[in-house]
Design an enzyme around this catalytic site. Sequence first.
Site, PDB file in Angstrom:
ATOM      1  N   PRO A 194       0.819  -1.218   0.000  1.00 33.60           N
ATOM      2  CA  PRO A 194       0.000   0.000   0.000  1.00 33.60           C
ATOM      3  C   PRO A 194       0.845   1.258   0.000  1.00 33.60           C
ATOM      4  O   PRO A 194       2.030   1.237   0.331  1.00 33.60           O
ATOM      5  CB  PRO A 194      -0.801  -0.123   1.308  1.00 33.60           C
ATOM      6  CG  PRO A 194       0.095  -0.931   2.204  1.00 33.60           C
ATOM      7  CD  PRO A 194       0.802  -1.908   1.304  1.00 33.60           C
ATOM      8  N   ASP A 195       0.201   2.368  -0.395  1.00 33.11           N
ATOM      9  CA  ASP A 195       0.881   3.643  -0.262  1.00 33.11           C
ATOM     10  C   ASP A 195       0.697   4.136   1.167  1.00 33.11           C
ATOM     11  O   ASP A 195       0.328   3.370   2.056  1.00 33.11           O
ATOM     12  CB  ASP A 195       0.366   4.654  -1.293  1.00 33.11           C
ATOM     13  CG  ASP A 195      -1.115   4.983  -1.104  1.00 33.11           C
ATOM     14  OD1 ASP A 195      -1.639   4.760  -0.007  1.00 33.11           O
ATOM     15  OD2 ASP A 195      -1.738   5.466  -2.060  1.00 33.11           O
ATOM     16  N   PHE A 196       0.924   5.413   1.419  1.00 35.09           N
ATOM     17  CA  PHE A 196       0.893   5.908   2.793  1.00 35.09           C
ATOM     18  C   PHE A 196      -0.411   6.554   3.213  1.00 35.09           C
ATOM     19  O   PHE A 196      -0.941   6.249   4.265  1.00 35.09           O
ATOM     20  CB  PHE A 196       2.047   6.911   3.008  1.00 35.09           C
ATOM     21  CG  PHE A 196       3.340   6.220   3.297  1.00 35.09           C
ATOM     22  CD1 PHE A 196       3.725   5.974   4.598  1.00 35.09           C
ATOM     23  CD2 PHE A 196       4.156   5.795   2.272  1.00 35.09           C
ATOM     24  CE1 PHE A 196       4.905   5.325   4.887  1.00 35.09           C
ATOM     25  CE2 PHE A 196       5.331   5.146   2.536  1.00 35.09           C
ATOM     26  CZ  PHE A 196       5.713   4.907   3.841  1.00 35.09           C
ATOM     27  N   ARG A 197      -0.927   7.465   2.387  1.00 35.40           N
ATOM     28  CA  ARG A 197      -1.979   8.344   2.890  1.00 35.40           C
ATOM     29  C   ARG A 197      -3.380   8.059   2.361  1.00 35.40           C
ATOM     30  O   ARG A 197      -4.288   8.824   2.626  1.00 35.40           O
ATOM     31  CB  ARG A 197      -1.588   9.799   2.608  1.00 35.40           C
ATOM     32  CG  ARG A 197      -0.378  10.227   3.438  1.00 35.40           C
ATOM     33  CD  ARG A 197      -0.015  11.679   3.189  1.00 35.40           C
ATOM     34  NE  ARG A 197       1.019  12.128   4.109  1.00 35.40           N
ATOM     35  CZ  ARG A 197       2.313  11.933   3.939  1.00 35.40           C
ATOM     36  NH1 ARG A 197       2.730  11.293   2.882  1.00 35.40           N
ATOM     37  NH2 ARG A 197       3.190  12.367   4.827  1.00 35.40           N
TER      38      ARG A 197
ATOM     39  N   ASN B 159      12.106   3.082  -3.179  1.00 33.44           N
ATOM     40  CA  ASN B 159      11.438   1.998  -2.465  1.00 33.44           C
ATOM     41  C   ASN B 159      12.402   1.211  -1.589  1.00 33.44           C
ATOM     42  O   ASN B 159      13.581   1.064  -1.909  1.00 33.44           O
ATOM     43  CB  ASN B 159      10.758   1.057  -3.449  1.00 33.44           C
ATOM     44  CG  ASN B 159       9.737   1.766  -4.315  1.00 33.44           C
ATOM     45  OD1 ASN B 159       9.288   2.853  -3.960  1.00 33.44           O
ATOM     46  ND2 ASN B 159       9.382   1.172  -5.435  1.00 33.44           N
TER      47      ASN B 159
ATOM     48  N   ASP C 112      11.460  -1.986  -0.610  1.00 33.53           N
ATOM     49  CA  ASP C 112      10.903  -3.341  -0.621  1.00 33.53           C
ATOM     50  C   ASP C 112      11.810  -4.391  -1.242  1.00 33.53           C
ATOM     51  O   ASP C 112      11.500  -5.585  -1.195  1.00 33.53           O
ATOM     52  CB  ASP C 112       9.550  -3.348  -1.346  1.00 33.53           C
ATOM     53  CG  ASP C 112       9.608  -2.685  -2.709  1.00 33.53           C
ATOM     54  OD1 ASP C 112      10.640  -2.810  -3.389  1.00 33.53           O
ATOM     55  OD2 ASP C 112       8.606  -2.020  -3.089  1.00 33.53           O
TER      56      ASP C 112
ATOM     57  N   HIS D 250      16.625   5.589  -0.437  1.00 38.35           N
ATOM     58  CA  HIS D 250      16.115   5.697   0.933  1.00 38.35           C
ATOM     59  C   HIS D 250      16.417   4.439   1.742  1.00 38.35           C
ATOM     60  O   HIS D 250      15.758   4.153   2.730  1.00 38.35           O
ATOM     61  CB  HIS D 250      14.607   5.971   0.909  1.00 38.35           C
ATOM     62  CG  HIS D 250      14.258   7.260   0.242  1.00 38.35           C
ATOM     63  ND1 HIS D 250      13.004   7.556  -0.218  1.00 38.35           N
ATOM     64  CD2 HIS D 250      15.035   8.345  -0.045  1.00 38.35           C
ATOM     65  CE1 HIS D 250      13.004   8.751  -0.776  1.00 38.35           C
ATOM     66  NE2 HIS D 250      14.227   9.252  -0.672  1.00 38.35           N
TER      67      HIS D 250
ATOM     68  N   CYS E  25      27.698  -3.457  24.035  1.00 41.04           N
ATOM     69  CA  CYS E  25      27.015  -2.369  23.318  1.00 41.04           C
ATOM     70  C   CYS E  25      25.537  -2.318  23.714  1.00 41.04           C
ATOM     71  O   CYS E  25      25.105  -1.382  24.365  1.00 41.04           O
ATOM     72  CB  CYS E  25      27.146  -2.544  21.801  1.00 41.04           C
ATOM     73  SG  CYS E  25      26.275  -1.253  20.853  1.00 41.04           S
TER      74      CYS E  25
ATOM     75  N   SER F  95       6.034  10.490  -7.160  1.00 41.36           N
ATOM     76  CA  SER F  95       5.481  11.843  -7.110  1.00 41.36           C
ATOM     77  C   SER F  95       6.548  12.911  -7.322  1.00 41.36           C
ATOM     78  O   SER F  95       6.234  14.074  -7.521  1.00 41.36           O
ATOM     79  CB  SER F  95       4.797  12.074  -5.759  1.00 41.36           C
ATOM     80  OG  SER F  95       5.742  11.934  -4.713  1.00 41.36           O
TER      81      SER F  95
ATOM     82  N   CYS G  72       1.167   2.019 -13.992  1.00 38.07           N
ATOM     83  CA  CYS G  72       2.546   1.779 -14.433  1.00 38.07           C
ATOM     84  C   CYS G  72       2.670   0.513 -15.274  1.00 38.07           C
ATOM     85  O   CYS G  72       3.303   0.521 -16.334  1.00 38.07           O
ATOM     86  CB  CYS G  72       3.475   1.690 -13.223  1.00 38.07           C
ATOM     87  SG  CYS G  72       3.594   3.206 -12.264  1.00 38.07           S
TER      88      CYS G  72
END
Length: 422
Positions: free
Chosen positions: A53-56, A127, A129, A146, A183, A221, A264
């Site tokens: 899914p996307d985010f918003r 992405n 993923d 990212h 640590c 986007s 797409c």
Amino acid sequence: MGQETSSLVSEDTKPDTLSDRSIEAVAELINSGRAKQIVVMTGAGISTAAGIPDFRSPKTGLYHNLARLNLPHPEAVFEIDFFRNNPQPFYVLAKELYPGNFHPTVSHAFMALLAKKKLLRMLFTQNIDCLERAAGVPPELIVEAHGSFATQRCIDCKTPFPDADMRKSVESATPPVCVTDGCGGLVKPDIVFFGEQLPNTFFSNATVPQEADLVIVVGTSLTVHPFAGLPRLARDSVPRLLFNMQRVGDFGTRADDVLCLGECDDGIRKLADELGWREELEKMWVDLVGEEEAERQRSRERQEAEVDSELDEIDELVQMLELSEDRDDRDTDATANAAPQDKKESSKPATVPSTPLTQSPAGAPLATEEELPTRYPEGSIKAGERDESAAPATQDVPESALETKKEELDTDKTATHTPLQS
């Protein structure tokens, strides 16, 4: 979203490189051997058919589904300070998104086919993923701007963490801790969180788009910088092909820009048809994911197309209703402002009664206007903001190579965006 206000080229403007602004012309460029250094840039839209899914998006977006975790705000799940105090929500999400839960789309397979044909110079993706890797694109040709789930390390001492142990932790949604004695730091995947710098591999390859003889942008986007500046680095005469639900960035402002707006996978298949690669592409994809998964993705796309068609019909009806209401309002205003004798005449029954568009002849309501959920197929993540206090992240890029495109690619930014797909 991501659409800039630069002037669009007119239809009368002739392309510099392509025979015309069409997918057919792009295919001709590739088949002629004039495109051998293709640079691709991808976002969330390339993975939606896989089920990610996307985010918003209301009700279906990741942020909506994160509400059950009682976060102070949805984006907190990707904030490093919040993670240090409460890593559990991130690992609940990681369990859903971890590689192996989803399969590549036909668009991912197309990228692998470009690599197989020795035409892919570099693939930049927002992405996390890892579906490009799963599709067979060689890791050395991928820049995960990212970060991704491919590797992980301690957030304190930066010691890498074993893959097998990480998978166990994700499957149980249990935050792992560093394996280094003494640590005890938390471990997270090498995903860029808010406030963290992008990977060095992004900046060391930031000038690659200047070498391209064709740029293809798929499902993004183009709102997150510095990634959003990559397409602008292409030389002016280099064709740029966009597969997306809407125009983004400065696409359409150059003579050799080609925009294929829609899903797409549909656009990629059109290009494959024109290239004469369609049969090879489909076989490669089905062999990769299996017929059952391939049919599931095809069915999903058909369902989304039907929903889009229904939404278009509803939009048309809503517009008709709004026009009808505007006309009724004007008639009412005209009656109210009429002379007394005109008002008297207007109060007489009309000889031929008309039926408002909001009712059938029998008086039953045709439709009620309802706010529909906004769909963001290509995903939606926040644009980065300049952080003047951050150390410059361009140390691996020669300043002379970037000087001519300084405004297009701001490499002095840290990641202040949602670090998944855009």
